[in-house]
Design a protein around this motif. Structure first.
Motif, PDB file in Angstrom:
ATOM      1  N   SER A 136       0.829  -1.209   0.000  1.00 56.88           N
ATOM      2  CA  SER A 136       0.000   0.000   0.000  1.00 56.88           C
ATOM      3  C   SER A 136       0.861   1.256   0.000  1.00 56.88           C
ATOM      4  O   SER A 136       0.487   2.261  -0.611  1.00 56.88           O
ATOM      5  CB  SER A 136      -0.951   0.001   1.191  1.00 56.88           C
ATOM      6  N   ALA A 137       2.010   1.211   0.660  1.00 52.62           N
ATOM      7  CA  ALA A 137       2.925   2.360   0.628  1.00 52.62           C
ATOM      8  C   ALA A 137       3.433   2.606  -0.789  1.00 52.62           C
ATOM      9  O   ALA A 137       3.508   3.752  -1.236  1.00 52.62           O
ATOM     10  CB  ALA A 137       4.099   2.130   1.571  1.00 52.62           C
ATOM     11  N   LEU A 138       3.731   1.545  -1.512  1.00 49.87           N
ATOM     12  CA  LEU A 138       4.163   1.696  -2.899  1.00 49.87           C
ATOM     13  C   LEU A 138       3.036   2.270  -3.750  1.00 49.87           C
ATOM     14  O   LEU A 138       3.256   3.162  -4.578  1.00 49.87           O
ATOM     15  CB  LEU A 138       4.623   0.353  -3.468  1.00 49.87           C
ATOM     16  N   TYR A 139       1.828   1.798  -3.533  1.00 54.57           N
ATOM     17  CA  TYR A 139       0.678   2.310  -4.276  1.00 54.57           C
ATOM     18  C   TYR A 139       0.484   3.807  -4.012  1.00 54.57           C
ATOM     19  O   TYR A 139       0.287   4.598  -4.934  1.00 54.57           O
ATOM     20  CB  TYR A 139      -0.577   1.526  -3.897  1.00 54.57           C
ATOM     21  N   TYR A 140       0.521   4.208  -2.735  1.00 58.73           N
ATOM     22  CA  TYR A 140       0.341   5.618  -2.395  1.00 58.73           C
ATOM     23  C   TYR A 140       1.495   6.471  -2.916  1.00 58.73           C
ATOM     24  O   TYR A 140       1.289   7.627  -3.282  1.00 58.73           O
ATOM     25  CB  TYR A 140       0.187   5.797  -0.890  1.00 58.73           C
ATOM     26  N   LEU A 141       2.693   5.914  -2.940  1.00 56.09           N
ATOM     27  CA  LEU A 141       3.828   6.659  -3.468  1.00 56.09           C
ATOM     28  C   LEU A 141       3.636   6.966  -4.948  1.00 56.09           C
ATOM     29  O   LEU A 141       3.889   8.074  -5.404  1.00 56.09           O
ATOM     30  CB  LEU A 141       5.121   5.865  -3.257  1.00 56.09           C
ATOM     31  N   VAL A 142       3.148   5.977  -5.696  1.00 55.91           N
ATOM     32  CA  VAL A 142       2.927   6.173  -7.129  1.00 55.91           C
ATOM     33  C   VAL A 142       1.708   7.073  -7.369  1.00 55.91           C
ATOM     34  O   VAL A 142       1.757   7.983  -8.199  1.00 55.91           O
ATOM     35  CB  VAL A 142       2.754   4.813  -7.832  1.00 55.91           C
ATOM     36  N   LYS A 143       0.639   6.841  -6.637  1.00 65.59           N
ATOM     37  CA  LYS A 143      -0.599   7.588  -6.859  1.00 65.59           C
ATOM     38  C   LYS A 143      -0.461   9.056  -6.453  1.00 65.59           C
ATOM     39  O   LYS A 143      -0.919   9.942  -7.176  1.00 65.59           O
ATOM     40  CB  LYS A 143      -1.747   6.944  -6.088  1.00 65.59           C
ATOM     41  N   ASP A 144       0.138   9.332  -5.304  1.00 62.46           N
ATOM     42  CA  ASP A 144       0.244  10.704  -4.798  1.00 62.46           C
ATOM     43  C   ASP A 144       1.449  11.449  -5.370  1.00 62.46           C
ATOM     44  O   ASP A 144       1.614  12.635  -5.103  1.00 62.46           O
ATOM     45  CB  ASP A 144       0.337  10.707  -3.275  1.00 62.46           C
ATOM     46  N   LYS A 145       2.302  10.752  -6.089  1.00 57.27           N
ATOM     47  CA  LYS A 145       3.507  11.333  -6.681  1.00 57.27           C
ATOM     48  C   LYS A 145       4.411  12.003  -5.640  1.00 57.27           C
ATOM     49  O   LYS A 145       5.019  13.029  -5.880  1.00 57.27           O
ATOM     50  CB  LYS A 145       3.144  12.311  -7.780  1.00 57.27           C
ATOM     51  N   GLY A 146       4.454  11.402  -4.457  1.00 62.45           N
ATOM     52  CA  GLY A 146       5.352  11.882  -3.408  1.00 62.45           C
ATOM     53  C   GLY A 146       4.878  13.118  -2.671  1.00 62.45           C
ATOM     54  O   GLY A 146       5.619  13.679  -1.880  1.00 62.45           O
ATOM     55  N   GLN A 147       3.646  13.562  -2.894  1.00 63.96           N
ATOM     56  CA  GLN A 147       3.151  14.793  -2.273  1.00 63.96           C
ATOM     57  C   GLN A 147       2.307  14.550  -1.022  1.00 63.96           C
ATOM     58  O   GLN A 147       2.107  15.460  -0.247  1.00 63.96           O
ATOM     59  CB  GLN A 147       2.320  15.590  -3.294  1.00 63.96           C
ATOM     60  N   GLY A 148       1.809  13.373  -0.822  1.00 65.08           N
ATOM     61  CA  GLY A 148       0.922  13.090   0.306  1.00 65.08           C
ATOM     62  C   GLY A 148       1.669  12.495   1.495  1.00 65.08           C
ATOM     63  O   GLY A 148       2.863  12.205   1.439  1.00 65.08           O
ATOM     64  N   THR A 149       0.927  12.324   2.575  1.00 68.50           N
ATOM     65  CA  THR A 149       1.504  11.737   3.785  1.00 68.50           C
ATOM     66  C   THR A 149       1.079  10.289   3.978  1.00 68.50           C
ATOM     67  O   THR A 149       1.483   9.661   4.953  1.00 68.50           O
ATOM     68  CB  THR A 149       1.085  12.547   5.025  1.00 68.50           C
ATOM     69  N   ARG A 150       0.261   9.764   3.060  1.00 68.93           N
ATOM     70  CA  ARG A 150      -0.233   8.387   3.227  1.00 68.93           C
ATOM     71  C   ARG A 150       0.904   7.373   3.116  1.00 68.93           C
ATOM     72  O   ARG A 150       0.874   6.338   3.794  1.00 68.93           O
ATOM     73  CB  ARG A 150      -1.317   8.074   2.207  1.00 68.93           C
ATOM     74  N   THR A 151       1.902   7.658   2.299  1.00 74.13           N
ATOM     75  CA  THR A 151       3.046   6.745   2.170  1.00 74.13           C
ATOM     76  C   THR A 151       3.793   6.645   3.492  1.00 74.13           C
ATOM     77  O   THR A 151       4.131   5.555   3.948  1.00 74.13           O
ATOM     78  CB  THR A 151       3.996   7.234   1.062  1.00 74.13           C
ATOM     79  N   VAL A 152       4.021   7.783   4.117  1.00 71.67           N
ATOM     80  CA  VAL A 152       4.751   7.804   5.395  1.00 71.67           C
ATOM     81  C   VAL A 152       3.962   7.080   6.476  1.00 71.67           C
ATOM     82  O   VAL A 152       4.528   6.307   7.259  1.00 71.67           O
ATOM     83  CB  VAL A 152       5.056   9.256   5.813  1.00 71.67           C
ATOM     84  N   ARG A 153       2.647   7.310   6.502  1.00 71.31           N
ATOM     85  CA  ARG A 153       1.820   6.623   7.501  1.00 71.31           C
ATOM     86  C   ARG A 153       1.829   5.115   7.300  1.00 71.31           C
ATOM     87  O   ARG A 153       1.899   4.351   8.267  1.00 71.31           O
ATOM     88  CB  ARG A 153       0.393   7.139   7.455  1.00 71.31           C
TER      89      ARG A 153
END
Length: 63
Positions: free
Chosen positions: A18-35
């Motif tokens: 899910s972190a990989l998915y959020y990294l690709v989807k948010d293009k590094g701008q969101g905090t979901r990857t970090v969470r």
């Protein structure tokens, strides 16, 4: 005990995916990857502590 460990490993891998998915989807701008990665680290630390306690209490026999 083996089932619990396998379930934890599955949840750790799912959190990593899910972190990989959020990294690709948010293009590094969101905090979901970090969470998601923080949650994965927490699960890993809890699993490690669970294994240490299980070994100490004899639930996991040493060979």
């Amino acid at each position: 005990m083996k089932i619990v460990v396998v379930l934890f490993l599955f949840f750790i891998l799912a959190s990593l995916a899910s972190a990989l998915y959020y990294l690709v989807k948010d293009k590094g701008q969101g905090t979901r990857t970090v969470r998601s990665l923080t949650f994965r680290i927490g699960l890993s630390m809890f699993l490690f502590a669970l294994l240490m306690i299980g070994t100490y209490l004899g639930f996991i026999p040493l060979q």
